[in-house]
Design an enzyme around this catalytic site. Structure first.
Site, PDB file in Angstrom:
ATOM      1  N   LYS A  53       0.473  24.986 -16.352  1.00  0.00           N
ATOM      2  CA  LYS A  53       0.840  24.212 -17.485  1.00  0.00           C
ATOM      3  C   LYS A  53       0.780  22.663 -17.367  1.00  0.00           C
ATOM      4  CE  LYS A  53       4.958  22.135 -16.382  1.00  0.00           C
ATOM      5  NZ  LYS A  53       5.538  20.909 -16.391  1.00  0.00           N
ATOM      6  N   SER A  58       6.831  14.048 -20.606  1.00  0.00           N
ATOM      7  CA  SER A  58       5.928  14.797 -19.419  1.00  0.00           C
ATOM      8  C   SER A  58       5.267  13.965 -19.016  1.00  0.00           C
ATOM      9  CB  SER A  58       5.341  15.973 -20.166  1.00  0.00           C
ATOM     10  OG  SER A  58       4.157  16.532 -19.467  1.00  0.00           O
TER      11      SER A  58
END
Length: 326
Positions: free
Chosen positions: A190, A253
């Site tokens: 991911k 992120s």
């Protein structure tokens, strides 16, 4: 009294986890190399370098002495970068309790060996002492005591359940799994896909493009992880789909932010660590070795290696032969 938990690594994630454990009443000691960070945690309940003005629990204690942190600790949480784990664990192994369990929190694949983090722990400390914690979690949220759910995995499901209970609190909920490969590959892959989503976002290609890339990226994550032994139900859970959704939708992120900065042509030299940068080439190699289609992962690797430009990658992905969705 609860058995001691040692958290090794005083960056954002290590500090956040240690804060969660301390807030829940666990006997927890945080170790870090940086004296200023350790002093700030002990004296001001802050980690300004990584967590800004978030107030940490007064019960949290930190040290620069690894031996002090590890003394009596039956659970050792390793919050160090994936590419340094092998050398770090080798260095501190002699200081740990003989049966202590090592819980890795790094989401990556070792570039030198191609091993997952649990594979490295298996090699150095033994298969019965390795575990991982992974899932959709921003350090700032966990440090602030906001509700978060993660997966805690070990080779033995009984051990995973014990660890999940030990590491859980009112705001951090752990789900047990014995699918280490699925949990770790979900977390590692991911990161690569979050870089891709960041590139799309930073290129101003629109929310529809980000959604399409995230969805098709999940198909690649499933193919690669399944080929290595990951279970479909794991990949559709917190440490696969859940983490992908979180990481592909926000510049909180690190990997998404790295991709966005890359697309905008910004200086990348002083950005925080983005594990996906290291994982992209390993993931590409693994996909090729298993004869798998992973065009988004391949494109990220090629962009990072400067073999193609962002525009060339986008053109290549959009001009691929049409096919049935799988």
């Amino acid at each position: 009294m609860n058995a001691r938990i040692a958290v090794l690594g005083s960056g954002a994630w290590g500090t956040a986890l240690a804060a969660s454990f301390a807030r829940a009443g666990q006997d927890c000691m945080l170790w870090g190399r940086d004296t200023e960070t350790v002093d700030a945690i002990n004296n001001r309940q802050r980690n300004p370098k990584y967590l800004g003005d978030i107030t940490l629990p007064a019960e949290l204690k930190a040290t620069t002495d690894a031996g002090e942190a590890l003394s009596g600790a039956q659970t050792v949480v390793l919050a160090v970068p994936a590419q340094t784990l092998r050398d770090f664990l080798t260095e501190i192994l002699a200081k740990t309790e003989p049966r202590a369990i090592f819980v890795s929190t790094a989401k990556g694949i070792d570039r030198a060996s191609g091993h997952t983090m649990s594979g490295i722990i298996d090699d150095i400390a033994g298969r019965d002492r390795s575990a991982v914690l992974s899932g959709p979690s921003f350090a700032a949220d966990v440090a602030a005591g906001l509700p978060t759910a993660v997966t805690v995995a070990a080779h033995d499901l009984g051990l995973a359940r014990v660890l999940a209970e030990t590491l859980s609190s009112k705001t951090l909920r752990g789900y047990a799994s014995d699918d280490l490969m699925g949990v770790e590959m979900g977390g590692a892959l991911k990161n690569v896909l979050a870089i891709a989503a960041g590139i799309v976002h930073g290129s101003s290609l629109g929310a529809s493009a980000v959604a399409a890339l995230t969805t098709r990226g999940f198909a690649e994550l499933q193919r690669v992880a399944a080929a290595l032994g990951g279970k479909p139900e794991t990949l559709a859970g917190l440490s696969g789909l859940g983490d992908l959704i979180l990481s592909c939708g926000s510049e909180k992120s690190r990997n998404f932010a790295y991709g966005a900065a890359l697309a905008r042509g910004e200086d990348l030299s002083n950005r925080p660590l983005a594990e996906g940068v290291f994982t992209a080439s390993v993931a590409t190699r693994l996909a090729h070795e298993h004869g798998l289609e992973a065009p988004i992962i391949f494109a990220v690797d090629a962009i990072l290696d400067r073999r193609i430009t962002v525009l060339e990658a986008m053109d290549g992905l959009m001009s691929r032969p049409l096919k049935t969705e799988t």
